[in-house]
Motif scaffolding. Structure first.
Motif, PDB file in Angstrom:
ATOM      1  N   UNK A 485       0.807  -1.225   0.000  1.00  0.00           N
ATOM      2  CA  UNK A 485       0.000   0.000   0.000  1.00  0.00           C
ATOM      3  C   UNK A 485       0.842   1.277   0.000  1.00  0.00           C
ATOM      4  N   UNK A 486       0.425   2.223  -0.789  1.00  0.00           N
ATOM      5  CA  UNK A 486       1.144   3.488  -0.850  1.00  0.00           C
ATOM      6  C   UNK A 486       2.426   3.392  -1.662  1.00  0.00           C
ATOM      7  N   UNK A 487       2.783   2.170  -2.073  1.00  0.00           N
ATOM      8  CA  UNK A 487       4.011   1.965  -2.843  1.00  0.00           C
ATOM      9  C   UNK A 487       3.635   1.469  -4.247  1.00  0.00           C
ATOM     10  N   UNK A 488       2.918   0.347  -4.280  1.00  0.00           N
ATOM     11  CA  UNK A 488       2.438  -0.181  -5.555  1.00  0.00           C
ATOM     12  C   UNK A 488       0.912  -0.338  -5.486  1.00  0.00           C
ATOM     13  N   UNK A 489       0.138   0.648  -5.935  1.00  0.00           N
ATOM     14  CA  UNK A 489      -1.314   0.471  -5.980  1.00  0.00           C
ATOM     15  C   UNK A 489      -1.633  -0.806  -6.753  1.00  0.00           C
ATOM     16  N   UNK A 490      -2.626  -1.568  -6.243  1.00  0.00           N
ATOM     17  CA  UNK A 490      -2.875  -2.908  -6.789  1.00  0.00           C
ATOM     18  C   UNK A 490      -4.273  -3.007  -7.387  1.00  0.00           C
ATOM     19  N   UNK A 491      -4.350  -3.155  -8.717  1.00  0.00           N
ATOM     20  CA  UNK A 491      -5.647  -3.311  -9.363  1.00  0.00           C
ATOM     21  C   UNK A 491      -5.452  -3.795 -10.790  1.00  0.00           C
ATOM     22  N   UNK A 492      -6.527  -4.393 -11.350  1.00  0.00           N
ATOM     23  CA  UNK A 492      -6.360  -5.031 -12.653  1.00  0.00           C
ATOM     24  C   UNK A 492      -6.996  -4.272 -13.801  1.00  0.00           C
ATOM     25  N   UNK A 493      -6.483  -4.527 -14.986  1.00  0.00           N
ATOM     26  CA  UNK A 493      -7.098  -4.044 -16.220  1.00  0.00           C
ATOM     27  C   UNK A 493      -7.931  -5.184 -16.818  1.00  0.00           C
ATOM     28  N   UNK A 500     -10.538   0.013 -13.027  1.00  0.00           N
ATOM     29  CA  UNK A 500      -9.247   0.596 -13.371  1.00  0.00           C
ATOM     30  C   UNK A 500      -8.647   1.430 -12.249  1.00  0.00           C
ATOM     31  N   UNK A 501      -9.116   1.245 -11.019  1.00  0.00           N
ATOM     32  CA  UNK A 501      -8.561   1.946  -9.862  1.00  0.00           C
ATOM     33  C   UNK A 501      -8.012   0.888  -8.907  1.00  0.00           C
ATOM     34  N   UNK A 502      -6.952   1.249  -8.205  1.00  0.00           N
ATOM     35  CA  UNK A 502      -6.209   0.227  -7.495  1.00  0.00           C
ATOM     36  C   UNK A 502      -6.248   0.388  -5.979  1.00  0.00           C
ATOM     37  N   UNK A 503      -6.283  -0.766  -5.275  1.00  0.00           N
ATOM     38  CA  UNK A 503      -6.231  -0.781  -3.810  1.00  0.00           C
ATOM     39  C   UNK A 503      -4.897  -0.225  -3.331  1.00  0.00           C
ATOM     40  N   UNK A 504      -4.910   0.511  -2.227  1.00  0.00           N
ATOM     41  CA  UNK A 504      -3.663   1.074  -1.705  1.00  0.00           C
ATOM     42  C   UNK A 504      -3.107   2.163  -2.594  1.00  0.00           C
ATOM     43  N   UNK A 505      -3.966   2.732  -3.443  1.00  0.00           N
ATOM     44  CA  UNK A 505      -3.530   3.796  -4.338  1.00  0.00           C
ATOM     45  C   UNK A 505      -4.358   5.056  -4.145  1.00  0.00           C
ATOM     46  N   UNK A 506      -3.965   6.134  -4.817  1.00  0.00           N
ATOM     47  CA  UNK A 506      -4.572   7.448  -4.558  1.00  0.00           C
ATOM     48  C   UNK A 506      -5.999   7.626  -5.081  1.00  0.00           C
ATOM     49  N   UNK A 507      -6.504   6.677  -5.890  1.00  0.00           N
ATOM     50  CA  UNK A 507      -7.856   6.861  -6.446  1.00  0.00           C
ATOM     51  C   UNK A 507      -8.833   5.802  -5.947  1.00  0.00           C
TER      52      UNK A 507
END
Ligand code: UN1
Length: 522
Positions: A485-493, A500-507
């Motif tokens: 988290x906060x390093x590599x947002x995790x989500x799939x295409x 298109x938005x990722x867990x542990x990310x800014x969106x």
């Protein structure tokens, strides 16, 4: 010291006696939590669900070890949970966001404090090794902290806007949906159950969580940390039971405003297609992966072999982010494959509680048969180069243990396209980097991908062309796994995720709330 040594998924080894001594004590505390009837919780009330229908949950590492007698919720129980969450929703939404964020910060700290017993329970319940289980627990705490940080950075997602006349005051605010359902998988029974729950809560939704029956005890203990930290019993409810009954009743309830689902492509897509009731409902799905590793001719093979092995065999290949297919440029193919096979053969498989074990069991008998049929197919259509057998010597006979497997198989065949969720990686030579990227992108899934190359032009080409949400270049600690988290947002295409938005990310948090533009004319 254990206080300063922090385990993440990038931790390569932890020969740290203090850490392991603390873990050993955690195992003792964890054992005391196993075995009993485990009720689910609605409005702070423990419920035992359908009489006689409790699930006798056993450890995948040892069938003699009873994890819990897991209560099964009825359709009425689910309706009660949603009703209770619905009633409490306005109160929780009206709680200042600063207070909600503070409670969740406290929850993150409690989870960190309890990390040894929580990860030991997880190791016994789902078969994750020591460091991976600790990583899952610490990731959960960090995900919650990250969401608190996001709330503060955006001032609770409320901001003044431009005005068209001096008499009007305008604001943009993000408002919760009301009741949010979280349907969680077995493989990250803390991070993928508790972090989406925390995200929904922090923006002001109340939550009904349905954990996987194969990870429910860990998820319920995670909920306990939230309640102990001060999440009101009306704001968080947990119901246990099969997906086909309990999960279905939950997501179909018209009072549920939004859903987070993490699990298979088939279930996620069915849910997404059926999501709309009287009006559209947000669905945050994270689904499967068939994650490729591309090894270019300019690769550092030490990194490529280690990164691939860790991502193919970490948690027995049971991560959506696992590496399961390798495209290798022909000039380095032979050497890469020989070394990967040697590395696979060196993986220590066994009781996940043991300090020296890297790979525990797979989750159940169905996973063993998926593994066996993939091995049978590889022996018919290609070659099994490492592993390919069940391990049942001594005490391992009481669990679902299989050997880390490397196969050579037809590059257009099923072993290169189907997600298997077992420790099984298929390798094949390719003629160029572009060929590898084309093949990587041909999958309907697009979660993670890894490249090994020292050529800047290769790296640029890969980053420009690869269709995946989480990509890594030259990463020894995991070619495709191990986002933080906060390093590599995790989500799939594509088929790996809905938004298109990722867990542990800014969106991420914004998905859990809806915008309201407010104009007040004086
Ligand atoms: C999953 O398997 O569903 O990057 C998630 C990783 C983990 C997440 C895996 N943070 O490997």
């Amino acid at each position: 010291m254990t206080e300063t040594f922090r385990v993440t998924y990038a931790t390569l080894s932890a020969d740290n006696d203090d850490l392991h001594a603390a873990y050993d004590e955690g195992i003792e505390r964890a054992r005391a939590m196993l075995g009993g009837l485990r009720p689910f919780v609605i409005g702070g009330e423990m419920r035992e669900g359908i009489a006689g229908a409790a699930l006798d949950e056993r450890s995948p590492a040892d069938h003699d070890l009873r994890v819990a007698n897991l209560a099964t919720a009825s359709a009425e129980d689910v309706a009660d949970a949603v009703a209770a969450a619905h009633v409490h929703a306005p109160t929780w939404a009206a709680t200042p966001w600063q207070d909600r964020a503070e409670v969740l910060d406290r929850a993150a700290d409690l989870i960190s404090e309890r990390r040894f017993e929580l990860s030991a329970v997880m190791a016994m319940e789902v078969g994750k090794n020591r460091l991976e289980a600790l990583g899952d627990v610490e990731e959960t705490a960090d995900l919650i902290r990250y969401y608190g940080h996001q709330m503060r950075e955006h001032q609770g997602f409320a901001q003044p806007m431009e005005r068209l006349s001096p008499e009007e005051a305008t604001f943009d605010v993000m408002r919760p949906y009301g009741v949010w359902a979280v349907v969680a998988p077995f493989n990250f029974p803390m991070a993928l159950a508790i972090a989406p729950t925390a995200a929904a809560l922090i923006v002001g939704n109340t939550v009904v969580l349905k954990p996987s029956e194969q990870g429910a005890l860990t998820s319920i203990l995670g909920c306990e940390a939230l309640w102990d930290a001060g999440i009101p019993p009306g704001a968080l409810h947990v119901v246990t039971g099969p997906g086909e009954t309990v999960g279905r009743a939950l997501v179909q309830d018209p009072r549920v405003g939004g859903i987070t689902f993490t699990g298979s492509y088939d279930v996620g897509m069915a849910l997404y297609r059926a999501r709309a009731g009287a009006w559209p409902k947000p669905v945050v799905c994270e689904m499967g992966g068939k994650n490729p590793v591309i090894v270019g001719e300019a690769a550092d093979l030490d990194l490529a072999v280690e990164g691939t092995a860790r991502s193919a065999f970490g948690y027995s290949g049971q991560k959506c982010s696992a590496a399961s297919r390798c495209y290798v440029e022909r000039s380095v193919y032979g050497e890469f494959v020989d070394r990967l096979v040697e590395r696979a053969d060196a993986v220590v498989v066994g009781d996940p509680l043991r300090r020296d074990v890297f790979m525990g069991p797979v989750i159940d008998a169905a996973a063993v048969s998926r593994y066996e049929s993939a091995v049978a197919e590889a022996s018919q259509t290609g070659r099994v180069l490492a592993g390919g057998r069940r391990i049942d010597d001594g005490a391992l006979e009481r669990g679902y243990f299989v050997a880390p497997t490397v196969v050579e198989a037809p590059i257009d065949g099923r072993l290169f396209s189907d997600e298997l969720f077992v420790p099984f990686v298929a390798v094949a030579p390719v003629s160029s980097l572009d060929d590898a990227i084309d093949r990587a992108n041909a999958s309907p899934l697009g979660l993670t991908a890894g490249l090994f190359s020292r050529e800047q032009a290769d790296i640029d080409r890969f980053l420009e062309r690869i269709d995946a949400g989480v990509v890594y270049v030259n990463r020894k600690s995991g070619a495709t796994t191990g986002a933080w988290p906060g390093v590599q947002p995790f989500g799939g295409w594509k088929g790996s995720g809905t938004n298109g938005k990722a867990g542990g990310g800014p969106y991420y948090l914004q998905q859990y709330a809806r915008e309201q533009s407010r104009t007040i004319v004086s």
